[in-house]
Enzyme design. Structure first.
Site, PDB file in Angstrom:
ATOM      1  N   LYS A  53       0.843  -1.206   0.000  1.00 38.31           N
ATOM      2  CA  LYS A  53       0.000   0.000   0.000  1.00 38.31           C
ATOM      3  C   LYS A  53       0.875   1.252   0.000  1.00 38.31           C
ATOM      4  CE  LYS A  53      -3.766  -2.456   2.201  1.00 38.31           C
ATOM      5  NZ  LYS A  53      -4.451  -2.855   3.431  1.00 38.31           N
ATOM      6  N   GLN A  97      -5.020  -1.760   9.611  1.00 33.93           N
ATOM      7  CA  GLN A  97      -4.707  -3.037   8.956  1.00 33.93           C
ATOM      8  C   GLN A  97      -5.229  -4.198   9.804  1.00 33.93           C
ATOM      9  OE1 GLN A  97      -3.317  -3.375   5.837  1.00 33.93           O
ATOM     10  NE2 GLN A  97      -3.760  -5.545   6.068  1.00 33.93           N
ATOM     11  N   ASP A 120     -11.483   2.406   3.926  1.00 35.81           N
ATOM     12  CA  ASP A 120     -11.717   0.962   3.789  1.00 35.81           C
ATOM     13  C   ASP A 120     -13.218   0.645   3.731  1.00 35.81           C
ATOM     14  OD1 ASP A 120      -9.625  -0.760   3.369  1.00 35.81           O
ATOM     15  OD2 ASP A 120      -9.089  -0.962   5.491  1.00 35.81           O
TER      16      ASP A 120
END
Ligand code: NAD
Length: 281
Positions: A53, A97, A120
């Protein structure tokens, strides 16, 4: 005729180039798009994902900051980190994460991420918006699958889409997106009975189980578009949830690696830019 392989890498490259142009435009208007990633613990796969990322952000001209917390960090420490990032006007996107170390409560942390920075799309507010057809952040993996289907001109309206897996990250939002695109959707899971009978009816079959070779050629309708979301680390390297022989039956098939995973990262860039562009660029 063997299935057409859906090249996630190539489609994602087009999205990444688009992201680069959007980031450039933001910079010209005095806004540096900025993604903050919280990485708690030492999970090796998570470290790889975070590094990917970071690299993708750097190539697109998006600033990324990784906040690393120890494996034994406290819930309070993690929550404080999220709250600080919420308050920081220079941070446009926040990503926690997953998975978190076992002693931490994922739901409580995700609920704290400000919905406007939730790139997200895991916050209940964004999940709810998706459910009722309002604009919001959509989880990157299922969004990437939609863009891949679109790129290959695969018809969705009126088609039967069968999804295996009902996680909040993949299966459920995937069902909502396909439903919104007017597919008839069947969402399968570990308690589903007669799974193969259902999958054999699928014009679009999405596998998000996390078991290598779970979907066999016999489970696929000839000509179907088969989307393999699974990422499994085996002795032979990375594999998906769909066995190789599927290529003899399916019309379209995504490879692993080089399929959905690439699209996931491209959609993260796109969501981060959506967040940054709200700041007037
Ligand atoms: P998860 O473990 O949360 O969910 C797995 C789902 O599979 C569950 O809903 C479960 O009901 C279903 N399932 C398990 N056994 C089954 C069975 N026998 N029959 C039918 N359904 C069954 O996993 P997840 O987070 O949704 O991820 C699924 C896979 O996708 C994993 O391999 C993960 O690594 C991968 N993934 C890939 C990307 C990407 O970018 N490509 C992103 C997220 C997840």
């Amino acid at each position: 005729m063997p299935a057409i392989r859906m090249d996630g890498r190539a489609v994602a490259a087009r999205w990444k180039e688009e992201a680069r142009k959007r980031a450039e435009h933001c910079l010209e208007h005095g806004v540096t798009p900025h993604l903050a990633v919280i990485l708690a613990g030492e999970d090796p796969a998570s470290r790889v994902y975070v590094r990917n990322k970071e690299n993708a952000c750097a190539k697109a001209g998006i600033r990324s900051t990784v906040i690393r917390l120890a494996q034994d960090c406290t819930q309070e420490e993690l929550e404080k980190t999220v709250l600080t990032l919420n308050e920081d006007p220079g941070v446009h996107g926040i990503l926690v994460q997953l998975p978190l170390p076992k002693h931490l409560c994922e739901a409580r942390v995700l609920a704290l991420v400000h919905p406007d920075k939730d790139v997200d799309g895991f916050h209940a507010m964004n999940a709810g918006r998706l459910m009722i057809g309002q604009k919001g952040f959509v989880p990157c993996t299922p969004l990437g699958v939609m863009k891949l289907l679109e790129a290959y001109g695969i018809p969705i309206c009126g088609k039967h889409a069968v999804i295996i897996g009902r996680s909040n990250i993949v299966g459920k939002p995937m069902a909502m997106l396909l439903l919104a695109a007017n597919a008839t959707v069947t969402l399968c899971h570990s308690h589903t009975q007669g799974l193969a009978e259902l999958t054999r009816q699928a014009d679009i079959l999405v596998a998000a189980v996390g078991k290598p070779g779970f979907v066999t050629a016999e489970m696929i309708k000839p000509g179907a578009a088969v989307i393999d979301v699974g990422i499994n680390r085996t002795q032979d390297g990375l594999t998906g949830d769909v066995e190789e022989r599927a290529a003899d039956v399916a019309g379209f098939l995504t490879p692993v690696p080089g399929g959905v995973g690439q699209m996931t990262i491209a959609m993260l860039l796109s969501n981060t830019l959506d967040a940054a562009e709200r700041h007037g660029c």
